[in-house]
Design an enzyme around this catalytic site. Structure first.
Site, PDB file in Angstrom:
ATOM      1  N   TYR A  56       0.829  -1.204   0.000  1.00 20.51           N
ATOM      2  CA  TYR A  56       0.000   0.000   0.000  1.00 20.51           C
ATOM      3  C   TYR A  56       0.867   1.259   0.000  1.00 20.51           C
ATOM      4  CZ  TYR A  56      -3.554  -3.372   1.582  1.00 20.51           C
ATOM      5  OH  TYR A  56      -4.387  -4.461   1.710  1.00 20.51           O
ATOM      6  N   HIS A 140       0.277 -12.192   1.306  1.00 23.82           N
ATOM      7  CA  HIS A 140      -0.469 -11.245   0.495  1.00 23.82           C
ATOM      8  C   HIS A 140      -0.560 -11.726  -0.948  1.00 23.82           C
ATOM      9  CE1 HIS A 140      -1.265  -6.632  -0.116  1.00 23.82           C
ATOM     10  NE2 HIS A 140      -2.309  -7.388  -0.398  1.00 23.82           N
TER      11      HIS A 140
END
Length: 351
Positions: A56, A140
């Site tokens: 992010y 992830h």
């Protein structure tokens, strides 16, 4: 706000979680002041679970979240981050990141689910956040990396968990089939399920949710608005579904669900947040939040009462699957509700 415990682990999450992708300038710039104010508003609303990732904003989200939580008592909140994308120097920067975040691309992402990659990633996350530990670590998006993720990354996380360094481990993905495999075939405690158990998609009932139930493991639901189509009281053409323009038939179906919600004195987005809790394996819904206004709205929506007969009506009309469980969130001893005072000071697995 009520807390629910990850099955068989000493980690408790508030029912509503703060997703910090927007703190990394997802799609557009978010100021540092706005990001901090969003966390402050979440805290005031009772949220104590915060999720971030190196991906992010090439670490910006982790920096900002750590700064926003810096003066909070560590035992009062839970933080999760992710591994699998190492941040390394970018030898050929173009000026701006190409993966949806409005940040400089001095760094780049490098897929790495090796044991060394996991350890390096966690160390870098702790440095960026300034935290002394992570409560949950997820793999992830290991979609194309099953072997390394299952044989190297997850055992490395399991070692850290068993040493008490991490409270719980798991994986986050936009698909449910591999999450079910990870629950069944690895040491994962919890999975972050994106978009596959919503008012418009209940495919997780075929794999990950029964796996979690059978094995005594837990699910965190994200993407409950399916990229936007379920985020407004009245869905409209041109809204997004799973990151693309929503097909007309799904817009029509979302409108039909919205009409049923109105008859039950609630709204489509409120029902979208409540829906994942119809399954007893779900312990949390985490929403991406950019500013204080979004946070306040999400807290208010989560706090609304959703009548159980709404789900009965949606089943009867064929708008959700007939095998969606009856809404009994505390049934069978799973995901126990704990009020904020009972849970205070026990949300972190490490002293």
């Amino acid at each position: 706000m009520r807390h629910r415990k990850i099955e068989n682990r000493p980690v408790e999450l508030t029912e509503l979680g703060f997703g910090a992708s927007a703190m990394g300038n997802l799609y557009r710039i978010t100021s540092a002041q706005e990001a901090t104010a969003a966390v402050d508003t979440a805290w005031a609303g009772g949220i104590r679970y915060f999720d971030t990732a190196p991906h992010y904003g090439l670490g910006l989200s982790e920096h900002r979240l750590g700064a926003a939580l810096k003066n909070r008592t560590r035992e009062e909140y839970v933080v999760s981050s992710k591994v699998g994308r190492l941040l390394v120097p970018n030898e050929r920067p173009r000026g701006v990141d190409t993966e949806g975040f409005v940040v400089r691309d001095d760094l780049r992402r490098q897929w790495d689910f090796s044991r060394d990659g996991v350890l390096r990633s966690i160390e870098a996350t702790l440095e960026r956040t300034g935290l002394d530990r992570l409560d949950i670590v997820y793999l992830h998006d290991p979609d194309d990396h099953w072997r390394q993720a299952a044989e190297e990354a997850m055992p490395a996380l399991a070692d850290l968990r068993d040493q008490g360094v991490i409270g719980a481990i798991g994986a986050g993905m936009n698909q449910s089939a591999m999450l079910a495999r990870l629950l069944r075939e690895t040491a994962a405690d919890v999975v972050m399920l994106a978009g596959r158990y919503t008012l418009l998609d209940q495919s997780a009932l075929d794999d990950v949710l029964p796996a979690a139930t059978e094995l005594g493991k837990s699910v965190v639901a994200v993407g409950v608005f399916n990229s936007g189509l379920l985020s407004r009281d009245r869905p409209a053409e041109g809204m997004k579904y799973d990151y693309q323009d929503a097909p007309p038939d799904l817009v029509t179906r979302a409108r039909a669900i919205a009409e049923v919600c109105e008859r039950h004195a609630t709204t489509l987005p409120a029902a979208a947040i409540a829906f994942p809790f119809t399954h007893p394996a779900t312990i949390n819904v985490t929403l991406g939040m950019r500013n204080p206004e979004q946070v306040a709205r999400n807290v208010e929506l989560h706090g609304r009462h959703t009548p159980e007969d709404l789900w009965d009506d949606l089943r009867a009309q064929g708008l959700i699957r007939a095998d969606v469980p009856v809404d009994r969130p505390a049934a069978a001893g799973r995901g126990p509700h704990l009020d904020s005072e009972d849970a205070r000071g026990r949300s972190s697995p490490c002293p």
